[in-house]
Design a protein around this motif. Structure first.
Motif, mmCIF file in Angstrom:
data_model
loop_
_atom_site.group_PDB
_atom_site.id
_atom_site.type_symbol
_atom_site.label_atom_id
_atom_site.label_comp_id
_atom_site.label_asym_id
_atom_site.label_seq_id
_atom_site.Cartn_x
_atom_site.Cartn_y
_atom_site.Cartn_z
ATOM 1 N N THR A 1 -15.949 -6.713 -4.060
ATOM 2 C CA THR A 1 -14.948 -5.767 -4.584
ATOM 3 C C THR A 1 -15.542 -4.930 -5.720
ATOM 4 O O THR A 1 -15.240 -3.732 -5.848
ATOM 5 C CB THR A 1 -13.681 -6.524 -5.042
ATOM 6 O OG1 THR A 1 -13.277 -7.396 -3.979
ATOM 7 C CG2 THR A 1 -12.546 -5.577 -5.353
ATOM 8 N N GLU B 1 0.836 -1.202 0.000
ATOM 9 C CA GLU B 1 0.000 0.000 0.000
ATOM 10 C C GLU B 1 0.875 1.259 0.000
ATOM 11 O O GLU B 1 0.595 2.225 -0.711
ATOM 12 C CB GLU B 1 -0.898 -0.046 1.236
ATOM 13 C CG GLU B 1 -1.955 1.020 1.248
ATOM 14 C CD GLU B 1 -2.679 1.072 2.592
ATOM 15 O OE1 GLU B 1 -3.016 -0.001 3.126
ATOM 16 O OE2 GLU B 1 -2.881 2.184 3.098
ATOM 17 N N ARG C 1 0.845 4.167 -2.723
ATOM 18 C CA ARG C 1 0.475 5.510 -2.239
ATOM 19 C C ARG C 1 1.513 6.558 -2.669
ATOM 20 O O ARG C 1 1.168 7.711 -2.961
ATOM 21 C CB ARG C 1 0.308 5.494 -0.719
ATOM 22 C CG ARG C 1 -0.356 6.756 -0.182
ATOM 23 C CD ARG C 1 -0.510 6.713 1.328
ATOM 24 N NE ARG C 1 -1.425 5.663 1.785
ATOM 25 C CZ ARG C 1 -2.755 5.772 1.736
ATOM 26 N NH1 ARG C 1 -3.310 6.859 1.248
ATOM 27 N NH2 ARG C 1 -3.517 4.788 2.169
ATOM 28 N N VAL D 1 -7.041 0.253 -4.174
ATOM 29 C CA VAL D 1 -8.107 1.212 -3.863
ATOM 30 C C VAL D 1 -7.815 1.915 -2.540
ATOM 31 O O VAL D 1 -7.934 3.144 -2.431
ATOM 32 C CB VAL D 1 -9.479 0.500 -3.837
ATOM 33 C CG1 VAL D 1 -10.552 1.412 -3.250
ATOM 34 C CG2 VAL D 1 -9.874 0.051 -5.246
ATOM 35 N N VAL D 2 -7.375 1.143 -1.558
ATOM 36 C CA VAL D 2 -7.027 1.733 -0.259
ATOM 37 C C VAL D 2 -5.893 2.750 -0.429
ATOM 38 O O VAL D 2 -5.867 3.797 0.219
ATOM 39 C CB VAL D 2 -6.635 0.623 0.760
ATOM 40 C CG1 VAL D 2 -6.065 1.232 2.036
ATOM 41 C CG2 VAL D 2 -7.836 -0.240 1.087
ATOM 42 N N ALA D 3 -4.973 2.452 -1.335
ATOM 43 C CA ALA D 3 -3.824 3.352 -1.546
ATOM 44 C C ALA D 3 -4.196 4.604 -2.350
ATOM 45 O O ALA D 3 -3.379 5.508 -2.491
ATOM 46 C CB ALA D 3 -2.699 2.600 -2.254
ATOM 47 N N LYS E 1 -16.995 3.683 -4.275
ATOM 48 C CA LYS E 1 -15.919 4.695 -4.215
ATOM 49 C C LYS E 1 -15.771 5.474 -5.520
ATOM 50 O O LYS E 1 -14.903 6.342 -5.634
ATOM 51 C CB LYS E 1 -14.590 4.030 -3.870
ATOM 52 C CG LYS E 1 -14.555 3.457 -2.458
ATOM 53 C CD LYS E 1 -13.127 3.368 -1.952
ATOM 54 C CE LYS E 1 -13.088 3.168 -0.458
ATOM 55 N NZ LYS E 1 -12.777 4.367 0.301
ATOM 56 N N ARG F 1 -8.197 -4.362 -4.100
ATOM 57 C CA ARG F 1 -8.530 -3.704 -2.825
ATOM 58 C C ARG F 1 -7.349 -2.917 -2.259
ATOM 59 O O ARG F 1 -7.503 -1.790 -1.789
ATOM 60 C CB ARG F 1 -8.997 -4.740 -1.796
ATOM 61 C CG ARG F 1 -10.420 -5.167 -2.046
ATOM 62 C CD ARG F 1 -10.857 -6.268 -1.106
ATOM 63 N NE ARG F 1 -12.283 -6.474 -1.289
ATOM 64 C CZ ARG F 1 -13.229 -5.784 -0.644
ATOM 65 N NH1 ARG F 1 -12.914 -4.902 0.267
ATOM 66 N NH2 ARG F 1 -14.511 -6.004 -0.911
ATOM 67 N N GLN F 2 -6.161 -3.521 -2.319
ATOM 68 C CA GLN F 2 -4.985 -2.803 -1.801
ATOM 69 C C GLN F 2 -4.787 -1.491 -2.573
ATOM 70 O O GLN F 2 -4.502 -0.450 -1.989
ATOM 71 C CB GLN F 2 -3.728 -3.663 -1.915
ATOM 72 C CG GLN F 2 -2.471 -2.889 -1.521
ATOM 73 C CD GLN F 2 -1.212 -3.727 -1.509
ATOM 74 O OE1 GLN F 2 -0.845 -4.284 -0.489
ATOM 75 N NE2 GLN F 2 -0.563 -3.817 -2.657
ATOM 76 N N LEU G 1 -17.391 -2.326 -4.049
ATOM 77 C CA LEU G 1 -16.460 -1.331 -3.512
ATOM 78 C C LEU G 1 -16.076 -0.302 -4.597
ATOM 79 O O LEU G 1 -16.049 0.908 -4.333
ATOM 80 C CB LEU G 1 -15.193 -2.032 -2.990
ATOM 81 C CG LEU G 1 -14.099 -1.124 -2.428
ATOM 82 C CD1 LEU G 1 -14.485 -0.613 -1.041
ATOM 83 C CD2 LEU G 1 -12.758 -1.861 -2.353
#
Ligand code: ZN
Length: 497
Positions: free
Chosen positions: A337, A289, A293, A320-322, A344, A317-318, A340
């Motif tokens: 997912t 991540e 990022r 998207v979180v980043a 988002k 998912r990783q 998700l």
């Protein structure tokens, strides 16, 4: 005198422009006895160039070639008479209309006759009720790699490969694709040549080199090139600007900024296993991540975004979180997912990969097996994209095969397995145009793309027939796209007189 400290002293002086150049000359003379001749020459040239170098290399003049002689524009104004419009968004054609293009923009659309000023050099196209639609957009393209076999890419003279890419760019435009988002490869020169009218091709939204971790989907090194020490030499694909191998947030940030420095309109990262690369399982999650990022922050500071190659829920998912704003592929996604992505507002750039005659040629059995795994997920992916109304983009991701490139429109037509023709064409025009605009203030082509409306950029196709009724018309662009216009310039006109 220590070389490094003298360079540190000279740099601020160089930065102040023409006056700096004079100062630099004096200092350079002083330093002459202390520094090597080559360093003096370099400092001198930087100092002298500084006055004219403002925004970057593009300020340096092109070699003054006339624009390509085969363009057919009759003048700065084109009038399409009696067209029925697919505007990129609506499911139905307009009433018979007239469309006036001035410069590179659609100036007026009217069901009433449009009169233009006398003496204006107007190119009139009497369309006789044919369909006018926006130029097509391929959101996942590789201008340098689409038509060239992988082994050639890895071994041939780079300038030869660029000439092949230029030929392919012209063919791409002649298939009605007026814009491509290039998701990896050395396309900055090609893009510039096209934009300047030196070569013919689509608008290119370049990513530059795709950024990959060691052993990631973009690591094309041979086993004998490992291990690499931190300051070791770059591999062939890195030198050529196809891939940038980076491990750690710092390296990812550096490589992302290098692409932005060259004019990337978005950053592409490899965030999970891929098909064409034999050294990473398709199930693998790539980067952490923090690494993703780092690229997201570099892009965000430049007003743009990161898109990632990822197939599996975990890799998606990783990313998207980043903070990425777009996922490439995602064929092995699961239902939560997909939801998700919808929640988002993340873009899903999906390709109709199927186990059919349009599958990419893959030489090794590991890749062949992975291709089948991905193709098996395609149906589910499109169903989930529809079910959750994910912002979906259309792309082909054609690789390594000239025959396949001729199928670009046919691949788009395959979307009717899941969508109506109008929905499929909307995805490849208005929706993809919206995705292009995500590049924010560094958008290389500011203005609306993918729509036929007043004020939009004039990328237009005149179709012999109604693609909303028969989407297969786009499978044969040579025959069915009678007029191809990009940026207000006509590149093809085979309308019967
Ligand atoms: Zn790709």
């Amino acid at each position: 005198m220590n070389l490094k400290s003298s360079w540190t002293q000279i740099r601020p002086v160089l930065a102040v422009g023409a006056v700096g150049a004079v100062f630099a000359l004096r200092i350079v003379r002083k330093l002459k006895r202390l520094l090597s001749p080559s360093l003096v020459l370099a400092a001198l040239s930087i100092g002298l160039c500084q006055a004219s170098l403002g925004q970057g290399d593009a300020d340096l003049e092109a070699p003054g070639l006339p624009t390509f002689p085969t363009t057919l524009a009759g003048g700065p104004v084109t009038l399409f008479q009696n067209v029925r419009i697919f505007d990129g968004a609506s499911a139905a054609l307009s009433a018979p209309s007239n469309v006036l293009v001035r410069g590179n923009t659609i100036e007026r659309i009217s069901v009433n006759p449009i009169t233009v000023e006398a003496n204006a050099n107007v190119h009139v196209i009497a369309a006789n009720g044919r369909v006018l639609m926006p130029g097509l957009i391929d959101a996942h393209w590789h201008a340098v790699m689409a038509a060239t076999p992988q082994m050639l890419l890895m071994t041939a003279d780079p300038s030869y490969l660029q000439l092949l890419a230029a030929r392919q760019a012209e063919a791409t435009l002649m298939r009605g694709f007026t814009t491509v988002r290039d998701l990896g490869g050395p396309v900055f020169g090609l893009k510039r040549a096209i934009d300047e009218g030196v070569m013919i091709g689509p608008r290119i939204y370049p990513s530059g080199a795709f950024i990959s971790q060691t052993s990631g989907h973009g690591d094309f090194r041979f086993s004998f090139e490992l291990p690499r020490t931190p300051a070791g030499p770059l591999s062939h694909s890195e030198v050529e600007g196809i891939a940038a191998i980076a491990d750690s947030p710092d390296e990812v940030r550096l490589r992302a900024r290098e692409q932005l420095r060259q004019g990337a309109s978005q950053i592409k990262l490899m965030a999970g296993g891929g098909v064409a690369s034999p050294y990473n399982p398709i199930e693998s999650t790539q980067y952490t991540e923090a690494e993703i990022r780092a690229a997201v922050e570099a892009a965000d500071n430049w007003g743009t975004y990161v898109t990632v190659h990822a197939y599996t829920p975990r890799a998606i998912r990783q990313a998207v979180v980043a903070g990425v704003k777009c996922i490439e592929h995602g064929h092995l996604i699961d239902e939560p997912t997909a939801k998700l992505l919808a929640d988002k507002g993340i873009w899903w750039s999906l390709q109709p990969f199927l186990d059919d005659e349009d599958a990419s040629p893959l030489v090794n059995p590991v890749s062949q097996k992975k291709a089948l795994q991905v193709a098996a997920g395609t149906d589910n992916a499109y169903k989930l994209a529809k079910k959750y109304h994910v912002k979906t983009a259309f792309g082909t991701d054609i690789l390594f095969d000239a025959r396949l490139t001729s199928r670009q429109g046919a691949i788009l037509a395959k979307l009717v397995r899941w969508y109506t023709p109008a929905e499929a064409l909307k995805m490849a025009t208005a929706d993809n145009g919206e995705l292009m605009a995500l590049s924010g203030f560094i958008n290389p082509y500011p203005g609306k793309l993918g729509v036929v409306e007043e004020g939009a950029l004039a990328d237009l196709l005149l179709v012999d027939g109604n693609p909303l009724e028969n989407i297969k018309l786009i499978e044969d662009p040579d025959k069915n796209f009678l007029v191809i216009m990009k940026d207000g310039t006509i590149y093809k006109n085979t309308l019967p007189k």
